[in-house]
Design an enzyme around this catalytic site. Sequence first.
Site, PDB file in Angstrom:
ATOM      1  N   ASP A   1      -0.475 -34.457 -14.941  1.00 38.75           N
ATOM      2  CA  ASP A   1      -0.691 -34.007 -16.491  1.00 38.75           C
ATOM      3  C   ASP A   1       0.722 -33.724 -16.899  1.00 38.75           C
ATOM      4  OD1 ASP A   1      -3.493 -34.475 -16.758  1.00 38.75           O
ATOM      5  OD2 ASP A   1      -3.578 -32.697 -15.306  1.00 38.75           O
TER       6      ASP A   1
ATOM      7  N   HIS B   1      -3.568 -40.625 -19.068  1.00 34.15           N
ATOM      8  CA  HIS B   1      -2.149 -40.639 -19.412  1.00 34.15           C
ATOM      9  C   HIS B   1      -2.179 -40.794 -20.915  1.00 34.15           C
ATOM     10  CE1 HIS B   1      -0.861 -42.146 -15.319  1.00 34.15           C
ATOM     11  NE2 HIS B   1      -1.502 -41.123 -15.333  1.00 34.15           N
TER      12      HIS B   1
END
Length: 417
Positions: free
Chosen positions: A13, A43
């Site tokens: 992340d 993503h």
Amino acid sequence: MTHVMVVDLGYGDAGKGTVVDWLCATRPVHTVVRFNGGAQAAHNVVLRDGRHHTFAQFGAGTFRPGVRTHLARHVVVDPLALAAEADHLTSVGVPDALDRLTVDGEALLATPYHRAANRARELARGADRHGSCGLGVGEAVAYGLAHPDSAPRVADCRTPAVLRRRLTELRERLTAELGPLDAPPVADCLPAFTAFGERVAIVDRTYLAGVLCAGTCVFEGAQGVLLDEWHGFHPYTTWSTTTFANAEGLLAEAGQAGAAQRLGVLRIATTRHGPGPLVTHDPALPLADPHNATNPWQGRFRFGHFDAVAHRYALAAAGGVDGLALTHLDLAGSGLRICRRYDTVERLTPGPPGDLDRQAALTARLLAVRPVYDDAPPADWPSAVQEALGAPVVLTSRSPTAEGKAVRKGVASAAVV
């Protein structure tokens, strides 16, 4: 030509997707190669006009016209999730994502049976849950290791009789072990999987060599090095190699060993989605992430101060980088500080792959330490991170768009970006 490998040096992340999108927007990229993980990847890419997509299996360069995606054999492919992702891409103006996709036929398939088994095991752990995404990726890998000759693979989608046999065997084995599964009958799954086999270009492992000669490729990793199956903090890890190793192996097979630059991605905050060590976790930080909400499987998305100890460990486990991309610099005024050591630990050292007892002991150690912080937030985050980690920060990011990225001037290794 020089290819680029992008890997997260945290718990995931950190912004790999937005960095990959920027790479594809600023140079002619032929293909984004996904080399680990599966549909649990998330993503996020945001365009200047506000369009947003969470890339799971398609490469994060797919918004850029002509950029292709190749799913290498190390990726666990979920055809049902892939179809849903393609539909969303169509809705945001990318109708040809499937036309630009190739998939290695050796890649394992994630099925509704893997997903159901994954969730059943995680629920059975009760308070000791590992923080699985609940999408069956690890279950597919585990089944593939236990049954390498009969595990469903992408190429089976072209041979319905073989696919039916393997899905039936999979369902029966998991049902015998776990009881009835919350998943549809095999007959109901077959049409979607065979439709995937007819729609998508399925190739063999020799295909990538031609792609690497055709143009620049960006290798897009999933998750983060601190979650690596061998170097992460067991058991709060993934069933995936999250370092550069898979990408390097693919390059070597294609006769291009050493032909790619290594780009590591980090936030100025160290974050974690799910349980497990996060030494610098600070609930008082005034931070939130619109793309990482609390969910039933991973739980809370936690924020901590920049953990130089953990990130130095990730750098060592990954074998170093040619440069760093530092993201979320727009949070620099949020009171974030740098932790350069813990109260009883100054440096963590990776061990040999495969020693999970060692990694479990390291986890227990990390759950007991306390962070020691610099007195104040750094005035210059890129310089401070570069000094703390001993690796050059070559790219900075202050927003989720490509326009929010900047190559750092005066850095010798800026050629990586």
